[in-house]
Design an enzyme around this catalytic site. Sequence first.
Site, short mmCIF file in Angstrom:
data_model
loop_
_atom_site.label_atom_id
_atom_site.label_comp_id
_atom_site.label_asym_id
_atom_site.label_seq_id
_atom_site.Cartn_x
_atom_site.Cartn_y
_atom_site.Cartn_z
N ASN A 7 21.75 -2.24 32.17
CA ASN A 7 22.88 -1.36 32.01
C ASN A 7 23.38 -1.49 30.30
OD1 ASN A 7 25.74 -0.63 31.48
ND2 ASN A 7 25.87 -0.66 33.68
N ASP A 9 25.95 -0.02 28.90
CA ASP A 9 27.08 0.74 28.67
C ASP A 9 27.91 0.03 27.44
OD1 ASP A 9 27.04 2.06 30.81
OD2 ASP A 9 28.21 1.07 32.05
N HIS A 10 27.75 -1.42 27.04
CA HIS A 10 28.22 -2.25 26.26
C HIS A 10 27.88 -1.95 24.81
CE1 HIS A 10 31.26 -3.15 28.99
NE2 HIS A 10 30.21 -3.71 29.89
N ARG A 18 34.22 1.02 16.39
CA ARG A 18 34.19 1.55 15.05
C ARG A 18 34.40 3.11 14.93
NH1 ARG A 18 32.73 -1.17 10.16
NH2 ARG A 18 34.39 -2.76 10.42
N HIS A 43 26.91 4.35 32.86
CA HIS A 43 28.21 4.59 33.88
C HIS A 43 29.10 5.44 33.02
CE1 HIS A 43 31.69 2.98 36.20
NE2 HIS A 43 31.61 4.43 36.24
N ARG A 45 31.89 7.04 32.81
CA ARG A 45 33.30 7.06 33.60
C ARG A 45 34.31 7.94 33.32
NH1 ARG A 45 35.26 1.84 34.86
NH2 ARG A 45 37.35 2.77 34.43
N ARG A 49 35.29 5.39 28.45
CA ARG A 49 35.75 4.33 27.57
C ARG A 49 34.35 3.66 26.73
NH1 ARG A 49 37.10 -0.50 31.82
NH2 ARG A 49 38.87 0.94 31.90
N HIS A 50 33.10 3.99 27.39
CA HIS A 50 31.89 3.62 26.83
C HIS A 50 30.95 4.76 26.45
CE1 HIS A 50 31.08 2.66 30.73
NE2 HIS A 50 31.67 1.36 30.81
N GLU A 70 25.47 5.95 36.76
CA GLU A 70 26.48 5.62 37.66
C GLU A 70 27.83 6.50 37.60
OE1 GLU A 70 27.76 1.68 36.85
OE2 GLU A 70 25.99 0.80 37.27
N THR A 100 36.37 -3.56 34.67
CA THR A 100 34.94 -3.28 35.35
C THR A 100 35.26 -3.15 36.74
OG1 THR A 100 32.76 -4.12 35.24
CG2 THR A 100 34.48 -5.54 35.60
N THR A 101 33.95 -2.39 37.18
CA THR A 101 34.07 -2.20 38.68
C THR A 101 34.44 -3.38 39.79
OG1 THR A 101 32.15 -0.69 37.90
CG2 THR A 101 32.69 -0.54 40.21
N GLU A 151 23.53 -0.59 46.48
CA GLU A 151 23.48 -1.82 45.49
C GLU A 151 24.74 -2.73 45.91
OE1 GLU A 151 23.17 -0.81 41.52
OE2 GLU A 151 24.43 -2.43 40.85
N HIS A 192 26.30 -6.64 39.33
CA HIS A 192 27.52 -6.91 38.81
C HIS A 192 27.70 -8.47 38.57
CE1 HIS A 192 31.80 -6.99 37.90
NE2 HIS A 192 31.60 -5.53 37.68
N GLY A 193 27.96 -8.80 37.23
CA GLY A 193 28.25 -10.15 36.86
C GLY A 193 27.29 -10.99 36.66
N GLY A 214 24.01 -5.91 33.14
CA GLY A 214 24.30 -5.33 31.75
C GLY A 214 25.28 -6.20 30.95
N HIS A 215 26.34 -6.62 31.06
CA HIS A 215 27.27 -7.41 30.15
C HIS A 215 26.61 -8.65 29.71
CE1 HIS A 215 30.63 -9.91 28.99
NE2 HIS A 215 31.02 -8.63 28.41
N1 PXP Z 1 25.90 -2.28 38.95
C1 PXP Z 1 26.95 -1.47 38.87
C2 PXP Z 1 27.06 -0.67 40.28
C3 PXP Z 1 28.17 -1.52 38.13
O1 PXP Z 1 29.07 -0.51 38.15
C4 PXP Z 1 27.87 -2.59 36.98
C5 PXP Z 1 28.90 -2.59 35.97
O2 PXP Z 1 28.89 -1.35 35.31
C6 PXP Z 1 26.84 -3.30 37.04
C7 PXP Z 1 25.84 -3.07 38.04
C8 PXP Z 1 26.51 -4.15 35.81
O3 PXP Z 1 27.41 -5.37 36.02
P1 PXP Z 1 27.41 -6.31 34.68
O4 PXP Z 1 27.61 -5.60 33.48
O5 PXP Z 1 28.60 -7.32 35.15
O6 PXP Z 1 26.02 -6.85 34.68
#
Ligand code: PXP
Length: 240
Positions: A7, A9-10, A18, A43, A45, A49-50, A70, A100-101, A151, A192-193, A214-215
Amino acid sequence: MKRLGVNIDHVATLRNARGEKHPDPFYASKFVTKHGADSVTIHLREDRRHINDFDAKKICSQKKLLVNLEISMNSEIVKKALSISPNFICLVPENRKEITTEGGLNLKANKKKLKTIIQKFKKKKIRTSLFIDANVNDILISKELDVDCIEIHTGKLANLVKSKKNFKSELQRIKKSAILANKLGIEVHAGHGLDYKSTQLLTKINEIKEFNIGHFIVGEALFFSFSKVIKKFKKIIKKK
Ligand code: PXP
Protein backbone atom coordinates in the site's frame (compact mmCIF):
# COMPACT_ATOMS: atom_id res chain seq x y z
CA MET A 1 1.93 -19.11 -2.79
CA LYS A 2 1.19 -16.17 -0.50
CA ARG A 3 1.30 -12.72 -2.10
CA LEU A 4 2.38 -9.30 -0.86
CA GLY A 5 0.38 -6.20 -1.78
CA VAL A 6 2.18 -2.96 -0.97
CA ASN A 7 0.00 0.00 0.00
CA ILE A 8 1.65 3.23 -1.20
CA ASP A 9 -0.89 5.74 0.20
CA HIS A 10 1.72 7.25 2.47
CA VAL A 11 4.03 8.10 -0.41
CA ALA A 12 1.18 10.41 -1.40
CA THR A 13 0.85 11.62 2.22
CA LEU A 14 4.49 12.70 2.11
CA ARG A 15 4.09 14.36 -1.28
CA ASN A 16 0.98 16.22 -0.12
CA ALA A 17 2.82 17.54 2.95
CA ARG A 18 4.70 19.81 0.51
CA GLY A 19 1.92 20.25 -2.02
CA GLU A 20 4.35 19.54 -4.83
CA LYS A 21 5.04 16.49 -6.99
CA HIS A 22 7.71 14.59 -5.08
CA PRO A 23 7.66 11.75 -3.99
CA ASP A 24 5.44 10.56 -6.84
CA PRO A 25 3.03 7.67 -6.04
CA PHE A 26 3.00 6.65 -9.72
CA TYR A 27 6.78 6.22 -9.64
CA ALA A 28 6.40 4.40 -6.31
CA SER A 29 3.85 1.98 -7.79
CA LYS A 30 6.30 0.95 -10.52
CA PHE A 31 9.24 0.91 -8.11
CA VAL A 32 7.65 -1.40 -5.51
CA THR A 33 6.49 -3.75 -8.27
CA LYS A 34 10.00 -3.86 -9.72
CA HIS A 35 11.27 -4.73 -6.26
CA GLY A 36 8.93 -7.64 -5.64
CA ALA A 37 5.45 -6.40 -4.67
CA ASP A 38 2.86 -8.76 -6.15
CA SER A 39 0.34 -5.92 -6.32
CA VAL A 40 -0.01 -2.26 -5.39
CA THR A 41 -2.78 -1.00 -3.12
CA ILE A 42 -4.10 2.56 -3.15
CA HIS A 43 -7.05 3.99 -1.23
CA LEU A 44 -9.00 6.70 -3.04
CA ARG A 45 -10.63 8.27 0.00
CA GLU A 46 -13.66 10.54 -0.11
CA ASP A 47 -11.55 13.31 1.51
CA ARG A 48 -8.62 12.63 -0.93
CA ARG A 49 -6.18 13.02 1.94
CA HIS A 50 -3.46 11.03 0.15
CA ILE A 51 -4.12 9.41 -3.25
CA ASN A 52 -6.04 11.71 -5.61
CA ASP A 53 -8.09 11.03 -8.75
CA PHE A 54 -5.16 11.77 -11.05
CA ASP A 55 -2.89 9.31 -9.16
CA ALA A 56 -5.55 6.58 -9.17
CA LYS A 57 -6.22 6.94 -12.88
CA LYS A 58 -2.55 7.00 -13.83
CA ILE A 59 -1.54 4.09 -11.56
CA CYS A 60 -4.48 1.92 -12.73
CA SER A 61 -3.71 2.64 -16.39
CA GLN A 62 -0.38 0.82 -16.14
CA LYS A 63 -0.97 -2.53 -17.82
CA LYS A 64 2.04 -4.15 -16.18
CA LEU A 65 0.87 -3.43 -12.63
CA LEU A 66 -1.74 -5.28 -10.59
CA VAL A 67 -3.62 -2.59 -8.70
CA ASN A 68 -5.94 -3.07 -5.75
CA LEU A 69 -8.11 0.04 -5.37
CA GLU A 70 -9.64 0.51 -1.93
CA ILE A 71 -12.86 2.51 -1.89
CA SER A 72 -15.86 3.19 0.32
CA MET A 73 -19.47 2.46 -0.69
CA ASN A 74 -20.01 6.13 -1.63
CA SER A 75 -21.84 6.16 -4.98
CA GLU A 76 -19.60 8.83 -6.57
CA ILE A 77 -16.48 6.89 -5.63
CA VAL A 78 -17.99 3.62 -6.87
CA LYS A 79 -18.77 5.34 -10.18
CA LYS A 80 -15.22 6.64 -10.38
CA ALA A 81 -13.80 3.18 -9.60
CA LEU A 82 -15.93 1.64 -12.34
CA SER A 83 -14.57 4.15 -14.84
CA ILE A 84 -10.95 3.67 -13.69
CA SER A 85 -11.44 -0.11 -13.83
CA PRO A 86 -8.59 -1.42 -11.64
CA ASN A 87 -7.64 -5.09 -11.48
CA PHE A 88 -8.98 -5.44 -7.95
CA ILE A 89 -11.36 -3.57 -5.67
CA CYS A 90 -11.46 -3.71 -1.89
CA LEU A 91 -14.54 -2.16 -0.27
CA VAL A 92 -13.75 -0.55 3.07
CA PRO A 93 -15.69 1.48 5.63
CA GLU A 94 -14.81 5.17 5.76
CA ASN A 95 -15.26 7.80 8.38
CA ARG A 96 -14.07 11.36 7.77
CA LYS A 97 -12.49 11.81 11.20
CA GLU A 98 -10.58 8.52 11.35
CA ILE A 99 -6.79 8.49 11.11
CA THR A 100 -6.96 5.14 9.34
CA THR A 101 -9.56 2.42 8.59
CA GLU A 102 -10.58 1.52 12.12
CA GLY A 103 -12.59 -1.65 11.61
CA GLY A 104 -14.35 -3.85 9.11
CA LEU A 105 -17.49 -3.08 7.11
CA ASN A 106 -20.90 -3.38 8.74
CA LEU A 107 -22.14 -6.08 6.36
CA LYS A 108 -25.47 -6.65 8.08
CA ALA A 109 -26.53 -3.01 7.80
CA ASN A 110 -25.29 -2.60 4.21
CA LYS A 111 -26.19 -5.95 2.67
CA LYS A 112 -28.44 -4.62 -0.09
CA LYS A 113 -26.13 -1.77 -1.06
CA LEU A 114 -23.10 -4.07 -1.08
CA LYS A 115 -24.84 -6.67 -3.22
CA THR A 116 -25.58 -4.06 -5.91
CA ILE A 117 -22.01 -2.70 -5.82
CA ILE A 118 -20.40 -6.16 -5.94
CA GLN A 119 -22.53 -7.12 -8.95
CA LYS A 120 -21.39 -3.99 -10.81
CA PHE A 121 -17.73 -4.90 -10.31
CA LYS A 122 -18.37 -8.56 -11.11
CA LYS A 123 -19.88 -7.54 -14.45
CA LYS A 124 -16.59 -5.79 -15.24
CA LYS A 125 -14.65 -8.89 -14.10
CA ILE A 126 -12.94 -6.93 -11.33
CA ARG A 127 -11.88 -9.14 -8.41
CA THR A 128 -13.74 -7.74 -5.44
CA SER A 129 -12.97 -8.00 -1.78
CA LEU A 130 -14.71 -6.93 1.45
CA PHE A 131 -12.68 -5.59 4.38
CA ILE A 132 -14.22 -7.25 7.42
CA ASP A 133 -13.59 -8.10 11.04
CA ALA A 134 -12.82 -11.72 11.83
CA ASN A 135 -16.21 -13.17 12.74
CA VAL A 136 -18.38 -16.04 11.55
CA ASN A 137 -21.47 -13.92 10.81
CA ASP A 138 -19.60 -11.61 8.46
CA ILE A 139 -18.08 -14.57 6.62
CA LEU A 140 -21.54 -16.07 6.12
CA ILE A 141 -22.89 -12.74 4.83
CA SER A 142 -19.85 -12.45 2.51
CA LYS A 143 -20.80 -15.81 1.04
CA GLU A 144 -24.39 -14.64 0.53
CA LEU A 145 -23.04 -11.54 -1.21
CA ASP A 146 -21.07 -13.79 -3.59
CA VAL A 147 -17.88 -11.77 -3.19
CA ASP A 148 -14.55 -13.15 -4.52
CA CYS A 149 -12.42 -12.35 -1.47
CA ILE A 150 -12.46 -11.04 2.06
CA GLU A 151 -9.69 -9.09 3.72
CA ILE A 152 -9.56 -9.66 7.45
CA HIS A 153 -8.84 -6.54 9.52
CA THR A 154 -5.72 -7.40 11.51
CA GLY A 155 -5.49 -4.12 13.46
CA LYS A 156 -6.39 -5.65 16.82
CA LEU A 157 -3.88 -8.48 16.46
CA ALA A 158 -1.17 -6.04 15.32
CA ASN A 159 -1.75 -3.78 18.32
CA LEU A 160 -1.66 -6.68 20.78
CA VAL A 161 1.62 -7.91 19.27
CA LYS A 162 3.15 -4.40 19.30
CA SER A 163 2.21 -3.84 22.93
CA LYS A 164 3.45 -7.31 23.91
CA LYS A 165 0.00 -8.38 25.16
CA ASN A 166 -1.56 -11.80 24.82
CA PHE A 167 -2.61 -12.17 21.19
CA LYS A 168 -3.44 -15.89 21.15
CA SER A 169 -7.23 -15.67 21.18
CA GLU A 170 -7.23 -12.93 18.50
CA LEU A 171 -4.95 -15.02 16.30
CA GLN A 172 -7.27 -17.99 16.85
CA ARG A 173 -10.31 -15.87 15.91
CA ILE A 174 -8.61 -14.86 12.65
CA LYS A 175 -7.64 -18.48 11.95
CA LYS A 176 -11.18 -19.73 12.51
CA SER A 177 -12.59 -17.09 10.16
CA ALA A 178 -9.97 -17.78 7.50
CA ILE A 179 -10.68 -21.52 7.58
CA LEU A 180 -14.43 -20.98 7.29
CA ALA A 181 -14.12 -18.48 4.42
CA ASN A 182 -11.76 -20.77 2.55
CA LYS A 183 -14.18 -23.69 3.00
CA LEU A 184 -16.91 -21.53 1.50
CA GLY A 185 -14.74 -20.77 -1.53
CA ILE A 186 -13.85 -17.19 -0.59
CA GLU A 187 -10.20 -16.17 -0.99
CA VAL A 188 -8.75 -14.80 2.24
CA HIS A 189 -6.52 -11.73 2.56
CA ALA A 190 -5.22 -9.94 5.65
CA GLY A 191 -4.22 -6.37 6.35
CA HIS A 192 -3.95 -3.40 8.66
CA GLY A 193 -1.24 -2.43 11.09
CA LEU A 194 1.01 -5.33 10.13
CA ASP A 195 4.75 -5.36 10.77
CA TYR A 196 7.33 -8.16 10.50
CA LYS A 197 6.24 -9.90 13.71
CA SER A 198 2.47 -9.90 13.22
CA THR A 199 2.89 -10.92 9.56
CA GLN A 200 5.10 -13.79 10.63
CA LEU A 201 2.40 -15.02 13.03
CA LEU A 202 -0.26 -14.86 10.31
CA THR A 203 1.81 -16.80 7.79
CA LYS A 204 1.04 -19.89 9.88
CA ILE A 205 -2.56 -19.62 8.66
CA ASN A 206 -2.41 -21.43 5.31
CA GLU A 207 -5.75 -20.04 4.19
CA ILE A 208 -4.42 -16.45 4.03
CA LYS A 209 -3.27 -15.92 0.45
CA GLU A 210 -2.50 -12.20 0.38
CA PHE A 211 -1.17 -9.58 2.79
CA ASN A 212 -1.76 -5.88 2.18
CA ILE A 213 0.73 -3.76 4.09
CA GLY A 214 1.36 -0.04 3.90
CA HIS A 215 2.31 2.18 6.81
CA PHE A 216 5.03 -0.06 8.23
CA ILE A 217 6.63 -0.68 4.81
CA VAL A 218 6.75 3.01 3.91
CA GLY A 219 8.11 3.92 7.37
CA GLU A 220 10.70 1.16 7.37
CA ALA A 221 11.75 2.02 3.81
CA LEU A 222 12.91 5.45 5.05
CA PHE A 223 15.70 3.64 6.86
CA PHE A 224 16.31 0.52 4.79
CA SER A 225 14.82 1.19 1.28
CA PHE A 226 11.72 -0.32 -0.33
CA SER A 227 13.75 -3.04 -1.97
CA LYS A 228 15.21 -4.42 1.29
CA VAL A 229 11.93 -4.16 3.21
CA ILE A 230 9.89 -5.84 0.45
CA LYS A 231 12.51 -8.59 0.18
CA LYS A 232 12.30 -9.19 3.94
CA PHE A 233 8.49 -9.37 3.89
CA LYS A 234 8.54 -11.74 0.90
CA LYS A 235 10.94 -14.01 2.79
CA ILE A 236 8.63 -13.98 5.82
CA ILE A 237 5.44 -14.77 3.90
CA LYS A 238 7.05 -17.52 1.83
CA LYS A 239 8.20 -19.34 4.98
CA LYS A 240 5.75 -21.43 6.97
N1 PXP B 1 -5.89 -3.19 4.01
C1 PXP B 1 -6.90 -2.29 4.05
C2 PXP B 1 -8.24 -2.73 3.57
C3 PXP B 1 -6.69 -0.97 4.50
O1 PXP B 1 -7.73 -0.09 4.53
C4 PXP B 1 -5.39 -0.58 4.89
C5 PXP B 1 -5.14 0.83 5.34
O2 PXP B 1 -5.37 1.70 4.29
C6 PXP B 1 -4.36 -1.54 4.80
C7 PXP B 1 -4.64 -2.83 4.38
C8 PXP B 1 -2.95 -1.20 5.13
O3 PXP B 1 -2.83 -0.90 6.48
P1 PXP B 1 -1.44 -0.38 7.04
O4 PXP B 1 -1.14 0.90 6.35
O5 PXP B 1 -1.71 -0.20 8.50
O6 PXP B 1 -0.42 -1.43 6.74
